[in-house]
Design a protein around this motif. Structure first.
Motif, PDB file in Angstrom:
ATOM      1  N   UNK A  36       0.819  -1.217  -0.082  1.00  0.00           N
ATOM      2  CA  UNK A  36       0.045  -0.031   0.051  1.00  0.00           C
ATOM      3  C   UNK A  36       0.762   1.153  -0.061  1.00  0.00           C
ATOM      4  N   UNK A  37       0.390   2.336  -0.651  1.00  0.00           N
ATOM      5  CA  UNK A  37       1.268   3.487  -0.843  1.00  0.00           C
ATOM      6  C   UNK A  37       0.371   4.962  -0.458  1.00  0.00           C
ATOM      7  N   UNK A  38       1.149   5.868  -0.052  1.00  0.00           N
ATOM      8  CA  UNK A  38       0.336   6.875   0.164  1.00  0.00           C
ATOM      9  C   UNK A  38       0.108   7.669  -1.151  1.00  0.00           C
ATOM     10  N   UNK A  39       0.758   7.232  -2.135  1.00  0.00           N
ATOM     11  CA  UNK A  39       0.399   8.049  -3.451  1.00  0.00           C
ATOM     12  C   UNK A  39      -0.949   7.731  -4.146  1.00  0.00           C
ATOM     13  N   UNK A  40      -1.241   6.279  -3.602  1.00  0.00           N
ATOM     14  CA  UNK A  40      -2.797   5.850  -3.978  1.00  0.00           C
ATOM     15  C   UNK A  40      -3.307   5.207  -2.766  1.00  0.00           C
ATOM     16  N   UNK A  41      -4.080   6.090  -1.789  1.00  0.00           N
ATOM     17  CA  UNK A  41      -4.651   5.784  -0.694  1.00  0.00           C
ATOM     18  C   UNK A  41      -5.634   4.743  -0.817  1.00  0.00           C
ATOM     19  N   UNK A  42      -6.247   4.616  -2.080  1.00  0.00           N
ATOM     20  CA  UNK A  42      -7.523   3.941  -2.117  1.00  0.00           C
ATOM     21  C   UNK A  42      -7.200   2.725  -2.670  1.00  0.00           C
ATOM     22  N   UNK A 155      17.458   2.042  -1.745  1.00  0.00           N
ATOM     23  CA  UNK A 155      16.226   2.460  -2.546  1.00  0.00           C
ATOM     24  C   UNK A 155      15.664   3.578  -1.651  1.00  0.00           C
ATOM     25  N   UNK A 156      15.200   4.753  -2.529  1.00  0.00           N
ATOM     26  CA  UNK A 156      14.356   5.922  -1.929  1.00  0.00           C
ATOM     27  C   UNK A 156      13.455   5.392  -0.921  1.00  0.00           C
ATOM     28  N   UNK A 157      13.068   6.456   0.041  1.00  0.00           N
ATOM     29  CA  UNK A 157      12.190   6.128   1.163  1.00  0.00           C
ATOM     30  C   UNK A 157      10.637   6.335   0.642  1.00  0.00           C
ATOM     31  N   UNK A 158      10.602   6.879  -0.597  1.00  0.00           N
ATOM     32  CA  UNK A 158       9.325   7.359  -1.245  1.00  0.00           C
ATOM     33  C   UNK A 158       8.875   5.902  -2.067  1.00  0.00           C
ATOM     34  N   UNK A 159       9.706   4.994  -2.231  1.00  0.00           N
ATOM     35  CA  UNK A 159       9.341   3.867  -3.079  1.00  0.00           C
ATOM     36  C   UNK A 159       8.547   2.881  -2.040  1.00  0.00           C
ATOM     37  N   UNK A 160       7.468   2.545  -2.442  1.00  0.00           N
ATOM     38  CA  UNK A 160       6.673   1.459  -1.466  1.00  0.00           C
ATOM     39  C   UNK A 160       7.258   0.137  -1.550  1.00  0.00           C
ATOM     40  N   UNK A 161       7.023  -0.648  -0.119  1.00  0.00           N
ATOM     41  CA  UNK A 161       7.704  -1.726  -0.020  1.00  0.00           C
ATOM     42  C   UNK A 161       6.700  -2.942   0.045  1.00  0.00           C
TER      43      UNK A 161
END
Length: 224
Positions: A36-42, A155-161
């Protein structure tokens, strides 16, 4: 027969059946890894052995199977193979252990029947142990790779894991249950062997020819 042996047998078969169902669910579930990512919370993503899924916020689920077998990542290929082998070994062990139960067409007076049932239980218990080990390998490996990628500092922190999904916990449960089932079945075989060693041996009647003019000789059958 000692009722404790019956209890070990029944518990072994029960745990073996439960472990196989958990292994089957683990193999079919699409929640080996979740993202899950903050870029697409839905939306949230799920990764399984056979398909990837997208879960919408309102609960809808859209899954897509993998297009190519050769294009799969190596860890997914390994997990597929080992989980299929686990299912085969677990099912075969369960099918061998059930006829080995003494409550199934039991013939206590036939030594050959007892040996056959003991051999079936030993084979079933060994296959359950093998299924437990084989089932824990892909689950633990996928979890290990997820941990390494999650804490990868390159890996950058903005990349989802990817994180652990429910299928991993179900797979760990299945592996432990298989190991417990195999241990119980083999323990019942050892207890039965010890009981047979301590059992009295029946000495059959011996027929002695009587001599003329002598009283009849009586020989009794005894246990030693």
């Amino acid at each position: 027969m000692d009722p404790n042996i019956h209890a070990l047998e029944l518990l072994g078969v029960f745990f073996s059946g439960g472990a196989w169902l958990c292994s089957l669910a683990t193999t079919l579930m699409s929640t080996w890894l979740t993202l899950s990512t903050d870029l697409l919370p839905t939306e949230s993503y799920e990764l399984g052995l056979w398909e990837t899924c997208v879960v919408q916020e309102h609960g809808s689920l859209m899954c897509r199977p993998y297009d190519s077998l050769l294009g799969l990542p190596p860890d997914i290929k390994l997990a597929r193979i080992l989980m299929c082998v686990t299912l085969a070994a677990g099912l075969l062990g369960l099918l061998l252990a059930i006829p080995g139960l003494h409550v199934v067409n039991s013939c206590h007076d036939q030594l050959e029947d007892l040996r056959c049932k003991r051999a079936l239980k030993m084979a079933g218990g060994t296959l359950c142990l093998a299924a437990g080990i084989l089932g824990l390998i892909p689950v633990s490996y996928i979890a290990h790779m997820a941990v390494l990628r999650f804490f990868d500092e390159s890996m950058p922190e903005v990349v989802p894991r990817w994180e652990f999904g429910d299928a991993l916990f179900c797979g760990w449960t299945a592996g432990v249950l298989h190991l417990v089932a195999g241990t119980l079945l083999l323990s019942s075989c050892l207890c039965l062997q010890r009981e047979n060693c301590n059992a009295p041996v029946h000495v059959p009647l011996v027929r002695v020819r009587e001599q003329p003019g002598q009283p009849p000789i009586k020989i009794k059958s005894e246990y030693v």
